[in-house]
Design an enzyme around this catalytic site. Structure first.
Site, PDB file in Angstrom:
ATOM      1  N   ASP A 142     -51.236 -45.414   3.747  1.00  0.00           N
ATOM      2  CA  ASP A 142     -52.478 -45.122   3.030  1.00  0.00           C
ATOM      3  C   ASP A 142     -52.474 -43.641   2.692  1.00  0.00           C
ATOM      4  O   ASP A 142     -52.034 -42.819   3.501  1.00  0.00           O
ATOM      5  CB  ASP A 142     -53.695 -45.465   3.892  1.00  0.00           C
ATOM      6  N   ASP A 164     -54.649 -51.701  -1.922  1.00  0.00           N
ATOM      7  CA  ASP A 164     -56.057 -51.869  -1.542  1.00  0.00           C
ATOM      8  C   ASP A 164     -56.953 -51.808  -2.774  1.00  0.00           C
ATOM      9  O   ASP A 164     -57.928 -52.560  -2.888  1.00  0.00           O
ATOM     10  CB  ASP A 164     -56.483 -50.783  -0.555  1.00  0.00           C
TER      11      ASP A 164
END
Length: 186
Positions: A142, A164
């Protein structure tokens, strides 16, 4: 197990599959660039403190919940993908196909990411266990890090990635395009 009556490629058309592959490519290539150019937990301001590139590793589930559960997360994601494929195949008339495509691109991106050990500043290798803890990492990469109003659950929104984003965009499209009354009849 009974397969849906609708032909697979009439639901999952080649153009849709190409879109999913393109989304997967964008996700994995962005993660590769971040892994090779940044160090673990490094943060680079892009728009001041509002938006930063911050390399983190999510070994848990959504929003970083249940950290250090890499293998259960892998199996849960794999199960979710299989479920989504069959659900979409069986219910091809529910929601906009592009919403489903975004969700699938994101799901596949994060699923494949879980198969690699990340070595910040260097690259990655296939595997599920870091040989050098603190230097090698597992979990989903991330890196998109946004400030969030302090009064809403988090000090900063949990870092996320292209996959995401695809899932979120897809869910919004599906929420606006599904015929909820039709779903109640099924």
């Amino acid at each position: 197990m009974k397969l849906p009556k609708t032909p697979f490629f009439s639901v999952f058309k080649p153009g849709y599959l190409a879109f999913v592959a393109f989304g997967l490519f964008l996700d994995l290539s962005s993660k590769y660039v971040i892994i090779t150019k940044m160090y673990a937990h490094e943060s680079i301001p892009v728009l001041g403190d509002f938006f930063r590139l911050s390399l983190t590793f999510n070994t848990g589930f959504v929003f970083g919940l249940f950290q250090d559960n890499a293998l259960p997360s892998l199996f849960a994601t794999g199960f979710a993908i299989v479920f989504l494929i069959f659900y979409r195949w069986e219910n091809s008339d529910l929601g906009n196909a592009w919403g489903w495509n975004f969700v699938m691109a994101g799901a596949f991106g994060n699923f494949l990411d879980k198969f690699f050990v990340k070595i910040p500043g260097s690259g990655f290798r296939f595997g599920f266990t870091p040989e050098k803890p603190g230097i090698e990492f597992i979990g989903v990469v991330d890196f998109l890090d946004f400030e969030w109003p302090d009064f809403l659950l988090f000090d900063r929104w949990p870092a996320f990635n292209v996959a995401d984003s695809c899932v979120s965009i897809g869910i919004v499209i599906l929420l606006f395009t599904m015929d909820w009354k039709e779903m109640d009849k099924k």
